[in-house]
Design an enzyme around this catalytic site. Sequence first.
Site, PDB file in Angstrom:
ATOM      1  N   GLU A 286       0.895  -1.385  -0.083  1.00  0.00           N
ATOM      2  CA  GLU A 286       0.110   0.075  -0.125  1.00  0.00           C
ATOM      3  C   GLU A 286       0.860   1.220   0.114  1.00  0.00           C
ATOM      4  OE1 GLU A 286      -2.644  -0.518   3.273  1.00  0.00           O
ATOM      5  OE2 GLU A 286      -4.053  -1.773   1.881  1.00  0.00           O
TER       6      GLU A 286
ATOM      7  N   ASP B 172      -8.713  -8.666   4.198  1.00  0.00           N
ATOM      8  CA  ASP B 172      -8.082  -7.563   5.207  1.00  0.00           C
ATOM      9  C   ASP B 172      -9.299  -7.350   6.266  1.00  0.00           C
ATOM     10  OD1 ASP B 172      -7.080  -5.484   6.345  1.00  0.00           O
ATOM     11  OD2 ASP B 172      -7.729  -4.098   4.786  1.00  0.00           O
TER      12      ASP B 172
ATOM     13  N   GLU C  17     -12.292  -1.889  12.714  1.00  0.00           N
ATOM     14  CA  GLU C  17     -12.256  -1.178  11.544  1.00  0.00           C
ATOM     15  C   GLU C  17     -13.483  -1.901  10.611  1.00  0.00           C
ATOM     16  OE1 GLU C  17      -8.658  -1.789   9.096  1.00  0.00           O
ATOM     17  OE2 GLU C  17      -9.558  -0.602   7.533  1.00  0.00           O
TER      18      GLU C  17
END
Lengths: 642, 642
Positions: free
Chosen positions: A263, A342, A370
Amino acid sequence: MTSPDPAWLPASAFRPLGSRRVRVVGDGPLVTTVRDEVAAAVAGHGGALVEDGPVDLELVCAGGDGSEAFTVERAGTTAVRATGGAGLLYGFHHVVRLGEAAFGADFPVEHHAPRRPVRMLDHWDNTEVHPVMGQVERGYAGDSIFYADGRVRDDLSRVAAYARLLGSIGVNRVGLNNVNVHRAEARLLTDLLPDVVRLAEVFRPHGIRVHLSVSFAAPVTLGGLPTADPLDPGVRRWWDRATADVYAAIPDFGGYVVKADSEGQPGPFAYGRTHADGANLLARALAPFGGTVFWRAFVYDHHQDWRDRTTDRARAAHDHFAPLDGAFDPNVVLQVKYGPMDFQAREPVSPVIAAMPRTRLAVELQVTQEYTGQQKHVCHLVPQWREILRFPLAGDAVGDLVDGVVAVSNVGRDRFWTGHPLAQANLFGFGRLAWDDRLAPEAVLDEWIGLTFDDPAVREPLHELMDGSWHTYERYTAPLGVGFMVNPAGHYGPAVDGYEYSRWGTYHFADRDGVGVDRTRATGTGFTGQYPAPWRDVYESLETCPDELLLFFHHVPYDHVLRSGTTVVQHIYDTHFAGVEEVARMVEVWAELEGRVPDAVHARVEELLAEQLRCATEWRDQVNTYFFRKSGVPDARGRRIH
Amino acid sequence: MTSPDPAWLPASAFRPLGSRRVRVVGDGPLVTTVRDEVAAAVAGHGGALVEDGPVDLELVCAGGDGSEAFTVERAGTTAVRATGGAGLLYGFHHVVRLGEAAFGADFPVEHHAPRRPVRMLDHWDNTEVHPVMGQVERGYAGDSIFYADGRVRDDLSRVAAYARLLGSIGVNRVGLNNVNVHRAEARLLTDLLPDVVRLAEVFRPHGIRVHLSVSFAAPVTLGGLPTADPLDPGVRRWWDRATADVYAAIPDFGGYVVKADSEGQPGPFAYGRTHADGANLLARALAPFGGTVFWRAFVYDHHQDWRDRTTDRARAAHDHFAPLDGAFDPNVVLQVKYGPMDFQAREPVSPVIAAMPRTRLAVELQVTQEYTGQQKHVCHLVPQWREILRFPLAGDAVGDLVDGVVAVSNVGRDRFWTGHPLAQANLFGFGRLAWDDRLAPEAVLDEWIGLTFDDPAVREPLHELMDGSWHTYERYTAPLGVGFMVNPAGHYGPAVDGYEYSRWGTYHFADRDGVGVDRTRATGTGFTGQYPAPWRDVYESLETCPDELLLFFHHVPYDHVLRSGTTVVQHIYDTHFAGVEEVARMVEVWAELEGRVPDAVHARVEELLAEQLRCATEWRDQVNTYFFRKSGVPDARGRRIH
């Protein structure tokens, strides 16, 4: 600042022990921590810390070998024995958790030792507040407890309280800064090192070693070298020196955490080197001092073309790392996210964990919510972690294949630490399962409730409210393991197509006929082939693939009949209606607890449950409407779909 | 800072006039501006500014009545005559635009006057940089030219250059700050007023009056009053005094711009009062000084429930304001966005414009390309504005129904003012059409090209590239008038379902059978009924509704045959393939212009065209794939849909 919430260590939790006569035997900093704990407990509850004479509890540290194990027994007197300070600390908290049971009927010697040496919490904290992300990346509980205005805070009393909480559940390492290392945070390794020393001093009395996330490009950005090539001698010298400087200041420094070539973070690929080259560079700098490098396996193409159905992000970690098995130094720990994507509410376990027998591994969990409600939703994740850690991936369970369990922490400056007061249970449960993943999650939940809330009448309703909340969350969000469907901006709330045409590799491929990702070997991306038997075949076959992962592995028509007997589309409708009903039930249960938990806790949770109900309803309606519009299939039970 | 791009006033544009003998007759500040312009032009091109003797051009201001009109004729000598300084300034720039034609064959007297008194640019500038939005809301050309660090900039040379550009195209009012008035900007009305005075001084020599956007809550937030109720005497006194203070400092201050009860801005609703009550409060404070309040009609429910198909955002402005016709004071101008939604590439004209004959109206356009490519895409909007302003909404055209044309500006500190150099043409064209909407947009484009680029060979290819670019943009974005389908975060690039389940009232309702919003009286929200004849029936009927607005007014099956003869879904495919091909052609045309335009311009546009091609391709593929997945209908021409 008012003193923070005591979490699972309120004064009441120490009443059984604190009302007894207790002796602490031994020396060293962690024994001192235990002695101070006992002194405070007996001062509050009428017991006594004594050196001689008969006692109810004896805590004995016979040596200083660093062992984390302890024994506990009761034969008239309760006795905890350890050969290291950490073991004594853990034994002490074991007695706290036992409560009155520690002082009841006699019981024979029990041996307690952690199931693995590494039990770590990573903090995605930045030293400064980012205007968009806030200070803690994916943090939902306020600013960082560590940093303010680019430095470590002056007042570390809150960090000390946090370190004590972590020590009480056996966490023994923390990563102090975000794995996305920005320019300001890179300097923690160099000119801000004295600040890190202060943090290390606060964690040390609780048996916790500190780690820094470092940038692979540090030799260039901090050192002014022309390259960060891991095979370059100058680069090696730079890391050797920087690392020696760290250990001169912090002799028990744990090591580094690295997100490389991921990323946008720099890494060895820029120099044509492998992840092993990169990790070993740092490992060799750390080795003389007993340090470890945690190298994250979260590497994938984050500029994927959604049109390209042959590329599969789920394959990426295995494709990158499995061929490197055996190439990593012994003080490298490859840190593998639990699933191939993820941190979704539901993913299969990452096949990487079975694919690298000659590599030390840690499995990475996410305590911060998250993708699981961002501490606005009750989503008690301990059952998920238990399922992951005990999943029989390769004969052995995941928990037996790894040297460590690592997770992203969920704390911040919020008065309840975690935003949602009930999210403290995830932090607690993480530590408990990291210590021993054979613990029953229901029992861990009851431990947490019993410690946190003094009124015994809280236990049953709160257990009901929390225990199934992960499944509830799963029911009202993305169905059948397909994942995502969240708002790309922030990852909170539904957006069924939010990631569908993006560069992130996270698609569901819903069309008017069906939905799901074909990851089979026969007709799809071949991801199933990364699993050992039997999973490579279990997941490959529509007949054996578990319902809850069906759309992760298969693209199926809406009228495909699940193993449960319902069709895919009806399952979507049913679970989404059910999920919202379950949240409504949570609201009712919580209302009953008014007056039985602290008012401030009740008010906060009440407010957040209202938001959870609103958001769950939004999930239900968007997902159901989306699939009704696509499929044209009405709800078999005639409920309203908009 | 390097001096900004000259835009459409480069030295070369003044060659014909500047190489002549010119006399300027008259007095007053705007005559001085003209005299200075002439002096600079002749100094650069060998002509002369003379007081006596024969001349090629005579510019005569016979008086100071404030008139904006002028005459121009040629009988041996070219003569511009005006009775006010503004008229002389506009006449001067008319001659500049004529170029050599002004000095060729004789021509009889032409009378020029603006078609309407109000020609205004609103600036959505904040005094400070917002971490997410930047400094200029919906600004795509860098920071504000007005403000830095919470104050008006010290160096206003760039503002002076901008004021000159606006004066040259007849713009006569500017709004200096964002209609969303944040706390910092509210103070422009009070303690920052000396800063506003400085801006007014820069605009004044170009015939431009300045306006402030004010917060309806200012009596509370700035004045410390307990209420902002428009009928409260104390509130009235506060506005009277604040307004008197402004006029004491800026005698030609234009007035206020107000966004009230809209998207969270405060307004009269909080006190149970109407928009007329609110607007008249400010109007009466302004009236003694000749000021005007521009009251925006952009009022709708921005917390709409997407499940509720009976609420229609398109209806909102008419529902709110039409009943108030006649209730507004004469110095109120109701500022109505051109369409019922929000500055989309294609909308029907707002029915409010036909519904309030007893109210002064201004139509609001958007020069800044919020939904039309954000100055990364070439999207020449002058043809759109011409279509809107000449649309025969109620017998009279829109342009004849309004007293003003207002637009949101597109400039910033970017070296080319507008980010995309070719977006300067939108600013230029706005001014020209605001002056006279009967001008042909093709001619306005050629004017701009001729002024801006010295090489006459640029005109034809650049005209080809730009003239149809609005239609090209429309082709590759949301089809058939349905609008939106943009990324909610930022409004750039495609997200077909991006707003579909949102609170913003902007839906397309696509399902497996069809797409579009039923706004008919017969079966839909009844929005068509807000139009006068014939439009109420034209739009109501599937047979007569124009193709380009079909999905704005009707929900139709994918196989519905358009007036063009193709089906809806095939039209979607065809236009999206065509749109991308047209952008590819733009890239080719621009490549031919290398060396004929300044290198920096060429490089910037080349870079942006590459982005436009990428983004248009993304639009094409996402929209086509979306509708292919929904409809299951393959492309009749067999092109690849992913």
